[in-house]
Design a protein around this motif. Structure first.
Motif, PDB file in Angstrom:
ATOM      1  N   ASP A  73      19.090  34.065  12.291  1.00 43.31           N
ATOM      2  CA  ASP A  73      20.402  33.491  12.023  1.00 43.31           C
ATOM      3  C   ASP A  73      21.472  34.460  12.512  1.00 43.31           C
ATOM      4  O   ASP A  73      21.191  35.609  12.847  1.00 43.31           O
ATOM      5  CB  ASP A  73      20.552  33.227  10.519  1.00 43.31           C
ATOM      6  CG  ASP A  73      21.569  32.138  10.212  1.00 43.31           C
ATOM      7  OD1 ASP A  73      22.340  31.777  11.129  1.00 43.31           O
ATOM      8  OD2 ASP A  73      21.607  31.659   9.073  1.00 43.31           O
ATOM      9  N   TYR A 120      22.700  43.179   2.801  1.00 39.95           N
ATOM     10  CA  TYR A 120      23.896  43.759   3.403  1.00 39.95           C
ATOM     11  C   TYR A 120      23.983  45.251   3.099  1.00 39.95           C
ATOM     12  O   TYR A 120      23.718  45.682   1.986  1.00 39.95           O
ATOM     13  CB  TYR A 120      25.155  43.048   2.872  1.00 39.95           C
ATOM     14  CG  TYR A 120      25.136  41.562   3.081  1.00 39.95           C
ATOM     15  CD1 TYR A 120      25.601  40.992   4.262  1.00 39.95           C
ATOM     16  CD2 TYR A 120      24.618  40.704   2.107  1.00 39.95           C
ATOM     17  CE1 TYR A 120      25.562  39.623   4.472  1.00 39.95           C
ATOM     18  CE2 TYR A 120      24.583  39.330   2.310  1.00 39.95           C
ATOM     19  CZ  TYR A 120      25.058  38.802   3.487  1.00 39.95           C
ATOM     20  OH  TYR A 120      25.010  37.447   3.685  1.00 39.95           O
ATOM     21  N   GLU A 151      25.374  42.963   7.640  1.00 39.84           N
ATOM     22  CA  GLU A 151      24.060  42.377   7.369  1.00 39.84           C
ATOM     23  C   GLU A 151      22.912  43.230   7.891  1.00 39.84           C
ATOM     24  O   GLU A 151      22.991  43.862   8.943  1.00 39.84           O
ATOM     25  CB  GLU A 151      23.962  40.969   7.957  1.00 39.84           C
ATOM     26  CG  GLU A 151      22.710  40.251   7.527  1.00 39.84           C
ATOM     27  CD  GLU A 151      22.857  38.742   7.488  1.00 39.84           C
ATOM     28  OE1 GLU A 151      21.933  38.089   6.982  1.00 39.84           O
ATOM     29  OE2 GLU A 151      23.874  38.226   7.967  1.00 39.84           O
ATOM     30  N   ASN A 180      26.178  28.752   4.602  1.00 42.58           N
ATOM     31  CA  ASN A 180      26.544  30.136   4.283  1.00 42.58           C
ATOM     32  C   ASN A 180      26.455  30.436   2.780  1.00 42.58           C
ATOM     33  O   ASN A 180      27.187  31.277   2.266  1.00 42.58           O
ATOM     34  CB  ASN A 180      27.969  30.445   4.775  1.00 42.58           C
ATOM     35  CG  ASN A 180      28.123  30.198   6.261  1.00 42.58           C
ATOM     36  OD1 ASN A 180      27.199  30.419   7.044  1.00 42.58           O
ATOM     37  ND2 ASN A 180      29.280  29.696   6.667  1.00 42.58           N
ATOM     38  N   GLN A 219      24.423  37.103  12.418  1.00 37.58           N
ATOM     39  CA  GLN A 219      24.562  38.315  11.614  1.00 37.58           C
ATOM     40  C   GLN A 219      26.023  38.752  11.648  1.00 37.58           C
ATOM     41  O   GLN A 219      26.622  38.859  12.711  1.00 37.58           O
ATOM     42  CB  GLN A 219      23.654  39.402  12.192  1.00 37.58           C
ATOM     43  CG  GLN A 219      23.447  40.602  11.309  1.00 37.58           C
ATOM     44  CD  GLN A 219      22.404  41.541  11.905  1.00 37.58           C
ATOM     45  OE1 GLN A 219      22.140  41.517  13.098  1.00 37.58           O
ATOM     46  NE2 GLN A 219      21.803  42.369  11.074  1.00 37.58           N
ATOM     47  N   LYS A 221      17.390  31.343  -0.590  1.00 38.60           N
ATOM     48  CA  LYS A 221      17.614  32.091   0.648  1.00 38.60           C
ATOM     49  C   LYS A 221      18.055  33.497   0.269  1.00 38.60           C
ATOM     50  O   LYS A 221      18.876  33.674  -0.635  1.00 38.60           O
ATOM     51  CB  LYS A 221      18.678  31.422   1.511  1.00 38.60           C
ATOM     52  CG  LYS A 221      18.973  32.161   2.820  1.00 38.60           C
ATOM     53  CD  LYS A 221      20.022  31.442   3.651  1.00 38.60           C
ATOM     54  CE  LYS A 221      19.440  30.211   4.307  1.00 38.60           C
ATOM     55  NZ  LYS A 221      20.395  29.597   5.278  1.00 38.60           N
ATOM     56  N   ARG A 254      19.581  37.174   1.743  1.00 35.84           N
ATOM     57  CA  ARG A 254      20.195  37.956   2.809  1.00 35.84           C
ATOM     58  C   ARG A 254      20.512  39.337   2.241  1.00 35.84           C
ATOM     59  O   ARG A 254      20.750  39.487   1.043  1.00 35.84           O
ATOM     60  CB  ARG A 254      21.463  37.286   3.332  1.00 35.84           C
ATOM     61  CG  ARG A 254      21.252  35.871   3.829  1.00 35.84           C
ATOM     62  CD  ARG A 254      22.496  35.291   4.464  1.00 35.84           C
ATOM     63  NE  ARG A 254      22.553  35.665   5.876  1.00 35.84           N
ATOM     64  CZ  ARG A 254      22.569  34.777   6.874  1.00 35.84           C
ATOM     65  NH1 ARG A 254      22.528  33.482   6.618  1.00 35.84           N
ATOM     66  NH2 ARG A 254      22.638  35.171   8.123  1.00 35.84           N
ATOM     67  N   GLN A 289      18.594  43.460   8.599  1.00 40.17           N
ATOM     68  CA  GLN A 289      17.399  42.684   8.903  1.00 40.17           C
ATOM     69  C   GLN A 289      16.408  42.801   7.749  1.00 40.17           C
ATOM     70  O   GLN A 289      16.165  43.884   7.231  1.00 40.17           O
ATOM     71  CB  GLN A 289      16.735  43.221  10.183  1.00 40.17           C
ATOM     72  CG  GLN A 289      17.646  43.304  11.386  1.00 40.17           C
ATOM     73  CD  GLN A 289      17.732  41.983  12.140  1.00 40.17           C
ATOM     74  OE1 GLN A 289      17.269  40.963  11.677  1.00 40.17           O
ATOM     75  NE2 GLN A 289      18.354  42.015  13.301  1.00 40.17           N
ATOM     76  N   ASP A 337      26.033  34.103   1.806  1.00 36.27           N
ATOM     77  CA  ASP A 337      27.022  35.067   2.268  1.00 36.27           C
ATOM     78  C   ASP A 337      27.734  35.700   1.072  1.00 36.27           C
ATOM     79  O   ASP A 337      27.840  35.083   0.002  1.00 36.27           O
ATOM     80  CB  ASP A 337      28.063  34.387   3.160  1.00 36.27           C
ATOM     81  CG  ASP A 337      27.522  34.041   4.535  1.00 36.27           C
ATOM     82  OD1 ASP A 337      26.339  34.344   4.787  1.00 36.27           O
ATOM     83  OD2 ASP A 337      28.274  33.457   5.335  1.00 36.27           O
ATOM     84  N   HIS A 339      13.748  32.859   3.458  1.00 37.23           N
ATOM     85  CA  HIS A 339      14.060  31.701   2.625  1.00 37.23           C
ATOM     86  C   HIS A 339      12.759  31.038   2.208  1.00 37.23           C
ATOM     87  O   HIS A 339      11.666  31.429   2.638  1.00 37.23           O
ATOM     88  CB  HIS A 339      14.969  30.706   3.368  1.00 37.23           C
ATOM     89  CG  HIS A 339      14.343  30.103   4.585  1.00 37.23           C
ATOM     90  ND1 HIS A 339      13.763  28.865   4.597  1.00 37.23           N
ATOM     91  CD2 HIS A 339      14.201  30.598   5.837  1.00 37.23           C
ATOM     92  CE1 HIS A 339      13.303  28.602   5.799  1.00 37.23           C
ATOM     93  NE2 HIS A 339      13.552  29.633   6.580  1.00 37.23           N
ATOM     94  N   GLY A 353      19.998  37.806  13.542  1.00 39.09           N
ATOM     95  CA  GLY A 353      19.739  38.236  12.175  1.00 39.09           C
ATOM     96  C   GLY A 353      18.393  37.722  11.684  1.00 39.09           C
ATOM     97  O   GLY A 353      17.876  36.711  12.164  1.00 39.09           O
ATOM     98  N   ILE A 370      16.344  36.726   8.222  1.00 42.75           N
ATOM     99  CA  ILE A 370      16.497  36.465   6.789  1.00 42.75           C
ATOM    100  C   ILE A 370      15.225  35.824   6.240  1.00 42.75           C
ATOM    101  O   ILE A 370      14.322  35.435   6.988  1.00 42.75           O
ATOM    102  CB  ILE A 370      17.705  35.553   6.513  1.00 42.75           C
ATOM    103  CG1 ILE A 370      17.492  34.161   7.142  1.00 42.75           C
ATOM    104  CG2 ILE A 370      18.986  36.184   7.036  1.00 42.75           C
ATOM    105  CD1 ILE A 370      18.541  33.160   6.783  1.00 42.75           C
TER     106      ILE A 370
END
Length: 263
Positions: A147, A190, A199, A103, A149, A186, A188, A201, A106, A177, A173, A175
């Motif tokens: 992953d 939001y 989150e 994570n 979400q 990586k 992500r 896509q 995150d 990377h 989800g 993501i």
């Protein structure tokens, strides 16, 4: 649980510009340094990030709060006046680490509080680590992953570095990377709903092009300038709005890139 589903498409060199910004601000030993930047593009029924505007390291953190330099909002206000052909669609910042952990892309409590202050539609977190095991000559490789979400909530009384309360939305989800030289990363994204970071896509024509070049054993970093015209055509053909329309031209463009790249 059903969530507010949306996606962000990154086109042109938006993604790679972010990557280079995160690498240039990667902290040296004993430093805590995060880069910060703005993304402009289209923000109507679809959200498209068209180009990146690095702002540098303008965010400071303490144990109990996150302070957003007024320069950020000032720049956003000025950009909205001057960049009249594009919308301010998102901002990004890096999470530099010494090692990869679960994570790691995150948001923290502090990231949620920054979203409230900046009042942006979308926040991208670019988690990055300099790995001792990676080859410093390794070429750029982007990849997608599916992953879980989540949506993330602030917790009253928590420190900025604490983990927020998380609520599962989906297991689908999307993501991005990859790695470049001796860096792993990586990304992500939001969406700030007014109550939580939820989150988003992620899709990128740069990722699509990078995957296609690797599939055809074409090394981007080794291509001559003469290939740039065909690369631009290929990236344009791989955008979400164009993939079906130009799918028959993609093999032709790959062959043109191969012919130009062979010396």
């Amino acid at each position: 649980m059903e969530g507010f589903f949306m996606h962000l498409e990154l086109i042109n060199n938006t993604l790679t510009t972010m990557l280079l910004d995160c690498i240039s601000h990667y902290p040296k030993r004993g430093q805590q340094k995060e880069c910060f930047g703005l993304i402009f593009g289209e923000n109507n029924e679809k959200v498209i990030g068209e180009y990146t505007f690095p702002v540098a390291n303008v965010k400071s953190k303490t144990a109990s709060s996150v302070n957003v330099n007024e320069q950020v909002n000032d720049i956003i206000k000025e950009a909205r006046k001057l960049v009249t052909t594009s919308d301010f669609v998102a901002y990004y910042h890096s999470h530099p680490y010494d090692e990869i952990y679960e994570n790691w892309a995150d948001p923290s409590i502090g990231d949620i509080r920054v979203s409230k202050d900046v009042n942006s539609n979308i926040e991208l977190i670019f988690a990055i680590v300099k790995s001792k095991d990676q080859d410093p000559s390794a070429t750029l490789k982007y990849e997608y992953s599916n992953d879980t979400q989540y949506r993330f909530f602030d917790v009253k009384g928590s420190k900025a570095s604490d983990a927020p309360r998380a609520e599962l939305i989906s297991h689908d989800g999307h993501i991005i990377h990859g790695h470049y030289k001796d860096y792993d990363f990586k990304i992500r994204a939001y969406h700030w709903t007014g109550q939580a970071l939820e989150e988003v896509q992620l899709y990128s024509s740069e990722v699509e092009m990078n995957l296609l070049l690797h599939k055809n054993n074409i090394i981007l970093e080794q291509l001559p300038k003469e290939a740039m015209y065909h690369l631009k055509k290929l990236e344009y053909s791989l955008r979400l709005a164009n993939k079906d329309k130009y799918k028959d031209k993609i093999p032709y463009l790959i062959e043109k890139i191969k012919s130009v790249g062979v010396k």
